[in-house]
Design an enzyme around this catalytic site. Structure first.
Site, PDB file in Angstrom:
ATOM      1  N   ASP A 125      -5.471  -0.271  -6.859  1.00  0.00           N
ATOM      2  CA  ASP A 125      -5.402  -0.395  -5.407  1.00  0.00           C
ATOM      3  C   ASP A 125      -6.799  -0.660  -4.844  1.00  0.00           C
ATOM      4  O   ASP A 125      -7.603  -1.344  -5.482  1.00  0.00           O
ATOM      5  CB  ASP A 125      -4.795   0.882  -4.808  1.00  0.00           C
ATOM      6  CG  ASP A 125      -3.896   0.591  -3.621  1.00  0.00           C
ATOM      7  OD1 ASP A 125      -4.416   0.103  -2.607  1.00  0.00           O
ATOM      8  OD2 ASP A 125      -2.683   0.833  -3.709  1.00  0.00           O
ATOM      9  N   SER A 160       4.581  -0.628  -0.586  1.00  0.00           N
ATOM     10  CA  SER A 160       3.390  -0.010  -1.186  1.00  0.00           C
ATOM     11  C   SER A 160       3.503   1.503  -1.167  1.00  0.00           C
ATOM     12  O   SER A 160       2.928   2.191  -2.012  1.00  0.00           O
ATOM     13  CB  SER A 160       2.128  -0.423  -0.417  1.00  0.00           C
ATOM     14  OG  SER A 160       1.749  -1.725  -0.733  1.00  0.00           O
ATOM     15  N   HIS A 215      -5.623   2.213   1.987  1.00  0.00           N
ATOM     16  CA  HIS A 215      -4.397   1.940   1.224  1.00  0.00           C
ATOM     17  C   HIS A 215      -4.384   2.657  -0.128  1.00  0.00           C
ATOM     18  O   HIS A 215      -3.401   3.313  -0.501  1.00  0.00           O
ATOM     19  CB  HIS A 215      -4.260   0.431   1.035  1.00  0.00           C
ATOM     20  CG  HIS A 215      -2.920  -0.024   0.540  1.00  0.00           C
ATOM     21  ND1 HIS A 215      -2.577  -0.010  -0.793  1.00  0.00           N
ATOM     22  CD2 HIS A 215      -1.850  -0.529   1.205  1.00  0.00           C
ATOM     23  CE1 HIS A 215      -1.343  -0.489  -0.933  1.00  0.00           C
ATOM     24  NE2 HIS A 215      -0.878  -0.808   0.262  1.00  0.00           N
TER      25      HIS A 215
END
Length: 785
Positions: free
Chosen positions: A157, A564, A230
């Site tokens: 990520d 996600s 994220h």
């Protein structure tokens, strides 16, 4: 000496009394009453009843047990009913014994029976929603044994924010000796940032720099530190430690934790401001395998390309050969059909669904109508609930055309038109929060964000920079019509906090990418869905919760939506399964997840699709169903697949020898031709394709199941009835005599009437305890004219 027996007797009498109490309690336990919520089908009320309450009372009465112990209680059955519901919920709350509740469940008109439960505040909500709470000590379960301390999850990520409380390693055992990873240093990241929770952190940027140029280190950290948020969010969702009092600006206040809070995290930073490049991703997967990860969580992807041209697919094949479970996000291109990414059968492809938590907001119109919406706004009250504000909508009556002003794109709003007003903006092109920023810069006091046909009725909450409420497509149409037909249209906005117990839930997210898998129709994708809407988890303190550079707010947790977010839910549960069953292959873990997934919501009706609330979702939307962690730990049977089996599947895909070599080089594999057709891959789902040639009317697929339940068990098969084909399963019974025994069966489909649309159903093996369900899809291809 005479006193000694008396002392003994004084000890014995309480024991005898206690035993007598236990005996009486056990004998009468079936009559102990608890409160149950009884949901009724309001429309099913017989004509003999004049009102619903009489019907509800009569239905409850019919299930009551008549015993001498309850003779006085039976004089007034209505006293057993403590509440009646006729609006948001239809039915009653009643005091029932367990046996009575079971009898009531079989009564005509009863939709579902829900035991009373004690609610506590939570943040991520998904652990409890998925049945992973509570974490009580002494419980004989995987959730309290800390076995997941030995499982390592690699997260590909944007890096990680190590200071987050979600990565606290208090109480964790030393790092396993087999771990070979490293803690790489760089700007803002030192060796001390790794601990017994974050046991590895690496960066991969050479492919990025080759394509884009040198990373601008004044704009982003050339180190494992996450400034995007994220990566921190996904890592915490997988294996975040327990954090009390987590929240986003007061929303979703409670306790946050990951799916496998005892598991270790290895962060592999492969994404940068300019994107994520395949060479970096492949390198990260390669390094993760050698480092010793057990699970790879990859919340990224691109479009679908052939198996041999997809770097994630090829790298994942190699990782699978080494025993690593790989879970990937399906993509956010829904509800368009065939919009999936990461469709290789050795990857677990995860779509997104909602939970039973929402963040309601309301639009009150000047005509007296109220519109329900969602929002995470928490800031200055520039919009008073006591005042109505003029509405502005810069679109027209026409639909299907992109209007930059209606979508509030940058530079399209005239301050003289919108100043001091609430602006209606349509979703599309630009980020949702960006539209609010455009409105704010133009002088607007608030925004109403309306869904389009693409988004349907799905409500995604955002942490806006100005008062803003998102509403569904239907309300959006009514709102725009109100403004276009009324020059004095007004509204005000209100924000209602956090609400639990939302029904129905889960619902398949509109944005979640859909099947079919056109690369191989015989492999059903996505594999399953998991929570991916409005998920709260740890966040980078380098960026505000809106993700916009202009946002100067800093938070420790943020609420985000997307596949996600659903992917790490599955990765974490896979870690739990790996902890309990360390010898299981990636395919066995995937099978356990798929065959135990459920396809009904908390109203006991088929899972809905947020993009079209009028119809239920189907396996092209939700795959095998919604993840069910507790059942996945004990699936009864699994469909195992060896690496050579996957390779033989590829041999059915018309790949050239060179293309096959992409997957066969590592183990020097060659086609063993063990599969008569691609549909014979031992997948936990069955997707059958009748070709255009109408002379082919009979097709047979083969499956083999491995017993991972009791040594001796007997399973019976149940299969759906299809309009277009008859189905025959041979044998109809599987008798296992030992654990890990393998038994095979075949399923023959004979076309009756070719259908113009795919048909969906189920094949289920049951032993009285386990229900091993495989979705079934039959497709008849139409001749090309």
């Amino acid at each position: 000496m005479a006193k000694t027996p008396m002392k003994n007797m004084s000890c014995i009498i309480p024991i005898i009394t206690y035993l007598l109490f236990i005996t009486l309690f056990s004998a009468n336990a079936q009559f102990v009453k608890k409160t149950y919520l009884v949901q009724m089908d309001k429309a099913a009320m017989p004509k003999a009843f004049s009102n619903h309450l009489d019907w509800y009372s009569s239905t409850v009465k019919s299930a009551l047990l008549t015993t001498s112990l309850e003779s006085s209680d039976m004089k007034n059955e209505e006293e057993r009913i403590i509440y009646s519901y006729q609006n948001a919920f239809h039915g009653v709350a009643a005091k029932l014994s367990k046996e009575e509740a079971e009898r009531l469940e079989d009564q005509e008109g009863v939709v579902a029976i829900f035991p009373e439960r004690k609610y506590q505040l939570h943040t991520t909500r998904s652990p409890e929603f998925l049945g992973l709470e509570p974490l009580s000590k002494g419980t004989d379960s995987i959730f309290s044994e800390n076995l997941d301390n030995d499982v390592i999850v690699g997260v590909l990520d944007t890096g990680i924010w190590p200071e987050s409380e979600s990565f606290n390693d208090t109480g964790m055992k030393p790092v396993p000796s087999y771990w070979k990873g490293a803690c790489e240093i760089g700007r803002g990241f030192t060796k001390q940032h790794c601990n017994k929770k974050i046991i590895g952190a690496r960066v991969f940027y050479h492919g990025y720099e080759a394509a884009i140029g040198k990373i601008n280190e004044s704009r982003e950290h050339k180190s494992p530190r996450d400034q995007d948020g994220h990566g921190t969010h996904t890592a915490a969702t997988v294996a975040g430690s327990v954090v009390h009092g987590a929240n986003l600006l007061g929303y979703a206040y409670g306790t946050a934790r990951g799916m496998a809070p005892g598991a270790r995290i290895a962060a592999y930073k492969v994404c940068w401001i300019g994107g994520c490049f395949s060479s970096d991703i492949l390198s990260a997967i390669d390094k993760a395998v050698s480092d010793g990860v057990h699970v790879l969580s990859i919340s990224l992807g691109g479009g679908v390309s052939s198996y041999s041209h997809d770097s994630i697919s090829t790298a994942a094949f190699g990782a699978m050969e080494r025993g690593v479970f790989i879970s990937c996000s399906a993509g956010n291109a829904g509800p368009s059909p065939a919009s999936l990414a990461n469709v290789s059968p050795w990857i677990t492809t995860v779509g997104a669904s909602t939970m039973d938590r929402d963040f309601p907001a309301q639009v009150k119109l000047g005509n007296g109508k109220n519109l329900s919406g969602a929002s995470l706004y928490k800031g200055p009250n520039t919009v008073s609930t006591e005042k109505q504000y003029s509405l502005v909508y810069l679109g027209g009556n026409s639909s299907g055309t992109l209007n930059p002003k209606a979508m509030c794109l940058e530079g399209t709003l005239d301050p003289q038109v919108v100043k001091g007003k609430i602006v209606i903006c349509e979703r599309g092109i630009s980020p949702r929060v960006q539209k609010g920023h455009v409105v704010k810069n133009a002088g607007g006091v608030g925004m109403i964000l309306t869904n389009t046909e693409t988004n349907g009725e799905e409500l995604v909450a955002d942490c806006h920079l100005l008062p803003a409420v998102a509403i569904g497509e239907k309300d959006g149409k009514d709102l725009k019509n109100y403004v276009l037909t009324n020059k004095n249209a007004t509204a005000t906005l209100s924000f209602l906090g956090t609400r639990l117990g939302i029904r129905p839930s889960p619902v398949v997210a509109a944005f979640s990418s859909r099947g079919p898998n056109f690369l191989s129709l015989e492999v059903l994708k996505p594999d399953l869905v998991a929570p991916g809407v409005n998920i709260l988890a740890a966040w980078s303190e380098d960026v505000g919760p809106s993700g916009l550079a202009i946002d100067q707010r800093r938070v420790k947790f943020s609420i985000v939506s997307g596949t996600s977010m659903s992917c790490p839910h599955v990765s974490g549960v896979a870690a739990l399964i790996k902890a309990k069953h360390p010898q299981w292959s990636p395919a066995a873990i995937k099978s356990a997840l798929m065959t135990t997934a459920y396809v009904v919501d908390n109203t006991m009706k088929p899972l809905k699709d947020a993009s079209n609330a009028e119809k239920p979702s189907n396996p092209y939307d939700h795959g095998a169903g919604h993840i069910n962690p507790t059942k996945a730990l004990d699936p009864g049977l699994v469909y195992d697949i060896k690496p050579q089996d996957y390779f033989d599947f590829l041999c059915t895909q018309n790949l050239t020898p060179n293309q096959l070599g992409v997957f066969g080089k590592y183990a020097n594999r060659s086609c063993a031709h063990s599969l008569a057709s691609p549909g014979d891959l031992n997948y936990p789902a069955i997707s059958l394709v009748f070709a255009e040639n109408k002379s082919i009317s009979v097709m047979t697929v083969h499956r083999t199941v491995t017993n991972v339940g009791p040594d001796v068990s007997k399973y019976h098969v149940l299969v759906s009835v299809f309009k277009g084909a008859s189905v025959k399963v041979e044998p109809e019974t599987l008798n296992f005599t030992r654990k890990y025994q393998k038994l095979s069966y075949k399923v023959t489909f004979t076309t009756k009437t070719r259908q113009t649309q795919p048909e969906f159903g189920d094949l289920v093996w049951k032993d009285g305890v386990h229900s091993v369900r495989s979705p079934v899809v039959i497709t008849w291809l139409t001749p090309i004219v």
